[in-house]
Structure formats: structure tokens, C-alpha cells
Scaffold this motif. Sequence first.
Motif, short mmCIF file in Angstrom:
data_model
loop_
_atom_site.label_atom_id
_atom_site.label_comp_id
_atom_site.label_asym_id
_atom_site.label_seq_id
_atom_site.Cartn_x
_atom_site.Cartn_y
_atom_site.Cartn_z
N GLY A 48 0.85 -1.31 0.10
CA GLY A 48 0.06 0.05 0.03
C GLY A 48 0.71 1.32 -0.03
N GLU A 49 2.11 1.41 0.61
CA GLU A 49 2.84 2.46 0.84
C GLU A 49 3.37 2.48 -0.28
OE1 GLU A 49 5.91 1.83 4.06
OE2 GLU A 49 4.08 0.95 5.29
N ILE A 50 3.78 1.58 -1.02
CA ILE A 50 4.60 1.42 -2.27
C ILE A 50 3.60 2.12 -3.59
CG2 ILE A 50 5.51 0.08 -4.37
CD1 ILE A 50 6.46 -1.63 -2.08
N VAL A 51 2.29 1.65 -3.43
CA VAL A 51 1.48 2.25 -4.64
C VAL A 51 1.28 3.41 -4.19
CG1 VAL A 51 -1.29 1.98 -5.25
CG2 VAL A 51 0.07 0.01 -4.83
N LEU A 52 1.02 4.28 -3.16
CA LEU A 52 0.63 5.35 -2.95
C LEU A 52 1.94 6.31 -3.31
CD1 LEU A 52 -1.77 5.36 0.15
CD2 LEU A 52 -2.30 5.73 -2.28
N ASP A 53 3.05 5.89 -2.91
CA ASP A 53 4.23 6.37 -3.37
C ASP A 53 4.19 6.77 -4.89
OD1 ASP A 53 6.83 7.59 -2.48
OD2 ASP A 53 7.87 6.18 -3.52
N TYR A 54 4.08 5.64 -5.66
CA TYR A 54 3.94 5.95 -6.95
C TYR A 54 3.05 6.86 -7.23
CZ TYR A 54 7.10 1.74 -7.98
OH TYR A 54 8.01 0.79 -8.14
#
Length: 105
Positions: A48-54
Motif C-alpha cells: 500500500g505504501e509503495i502504491v501511494l508513493d508511485y
Amino acid sequence: MNCHDNNLRPDFVEALEEIATLMSITYEQAGPLPDGHALAQAGLENGGEIVLDYVDHNETGVAFEHLLYMINEPPLVVSEGCTKILARIANTLKMPFKGHESNLL
């Protein structure tokens, strides 16, 4: 940045609410993971953190691909509502998406 990309963040957040919950349950049920287990792959547990960072770095296409990776790898079964959100994201990004079939992409 495409103007649509900026408007997609709420859709990503809404989809991630369900997907992160399902992912958490999946990890709890799995217990300790042996090497090579599908859930032991990088980018799933904190996906989830990775997705929102992208998304926040205007890489919504990569964010969408990572979101589908999070769903397909365990695999998770998402609700019809979540599938509709994913379809809306895919449509806006003009990316392929199959929906409730065995693999979402």
C-alpha cells in the motif's frame, strides 16, 4: 502529469483499504513464511505504501500494476465494489484489466 492521474488518488486509496485489509488477514493466516512462499516476495506486505508513493510521484500506471501484483500474487479475492474501482482506474489510464476473472490482468 496527466490531469486524470491527480484525480485517481482517492480511487487508489479506496481500493487499498480493502486490499490492505485482505493482505493483512492473509499474512496473519499464513504465519511464518518459508523462503520461496508467494507472500515472501518483496513489495507485498508494505504494498500500500509503495502504491501511494508511485501515485504521489505521478507514476499511476506503475502504481496500478503494483496494485494488481498485490492482488494476483497471494491471490486475493476482492469485492465487486473494489473491482469496479480498479476498472475505473484502468479505464482512466487506458490499461488492460479483466475484472473478476482468475487473474485481474
